[in-house]
Design a protein around this motif. Sequence first.
Motif, PDB file in Angstrom:
ATOM      1  N   PHE A   1     -16.363   8.908   3.461  1.00 38.15           N
ATOM      2  CA  PHE A   1     -16.495   7.861   1.942  1.00 38.15           C
ATOM      3  C   PHE A   1     -17.735   8.574   1.633  1.00 38.15           C
TER       4      PHE A   1
ATOM      5  N   THR B   1       1.134  -1.502   0.187  1.00 37.51           N
ATOM      6  CA  THR B   1      -0.093   0.034   0.110  1.00 37.51           C
ATOM      7  C   THR B   1       0.740   1.448   0.112  1.00 37.51           C
TER       8      THR B   1
ATOM      9  N   VAL C   1      -6.183   3.710  -6.901  1.00 38.59           N
ATOM     10  CA  VAL C   1      -7.314   2.465  -6.839  1.00 38.59           C
ATOM     11  C   VAL C   1      -8.079   2.793  -5.617  1.00 38.59           C
ATOM     12  N   ALA C   2      -7.197   3.304  -4.338  1.00 36.18           N
ATOM     13  CA  ALA C   2      -7.941   3.448  -2.782  1.00 36.18           C
ATOM     14  C   ALA C   2      -6.965   4.673  -2.646  1.00 36.18           C
ATOM     15  N   ARG C   3      -8.095   4.542  -1.128  1.00 36.11           N
ATOM     16  CA  ARG C   3      -7.250   6.064  -0.485  1.00 36.11           C
ATOM     17  C   ARG C   3      -7.113   5.409   1.084  1.00 36.11           C
TER      18      ARG C   3
ATOM     19  N   SER D   1      -2.880   4.365  -4.338  1.00 44.05           N
ATOM     20  CA  SER D   1      -3.474   6.322  -4.509  1.00 44.05           C
ATOM     21  C   SER D   1      -4.417   6.327  -5.706  1.00 44.05           C
TER      22      SER D   1
END
Length: 187
Positions: free
Chosen positions: A45, A14, A22-24, A20
Amino acid sequence: MSELNIYKLNIRTTDDPLFSTVARMAKPAKMVSEKSCFEPAFSNFDIADGTLVDLSYLYEPPSETPWSKTRSRFDRHLQTEELWVVMEGDFYVPFGLCANPDDPESLPKPEEMLCFEIRKGDVFVLKPNVWHTGPWPKEKGMAVSFYMALSGHRQKANGDNVDFFMRDFAGNVAILPDLDEAGRPRS
């Protein structure tokens, strides 16, 4: 029949900058404290329709007298549910039904409150308009922690909360769980 083409994927952490895309990461509150800790909205979110959901965290430290802390202040959410995910410890928590959902002052009487035992690993959804407050650890020396996913703790520009009311019992009134000296339920 054709032969299957297989692709092998590189494993990343990660910390990789591609994460970053694809996700946080959510940064939860410190998990251990010497005092009660409630961290509202440390991450939010979007759930498709534009509604922002808060992820809050509550930690109640170990205590030798966990049932002596009275409760007289409660909160409720008029239109939103709360998802509770219990991470640590078993506990007792009071809930109260709202007699008049349109009235922000409609707090149940102390004798109308319900107290439930919640266990580590439980996941449940608290319905809208249910008054609630912090837990009492079930055992001496036991810490309690849980996450809540909810909407409504944020404030509007005028300072009012989106979907959140907090009230105290009228007068000099509070509640405790009905336990014997050993911490066992009397009923």
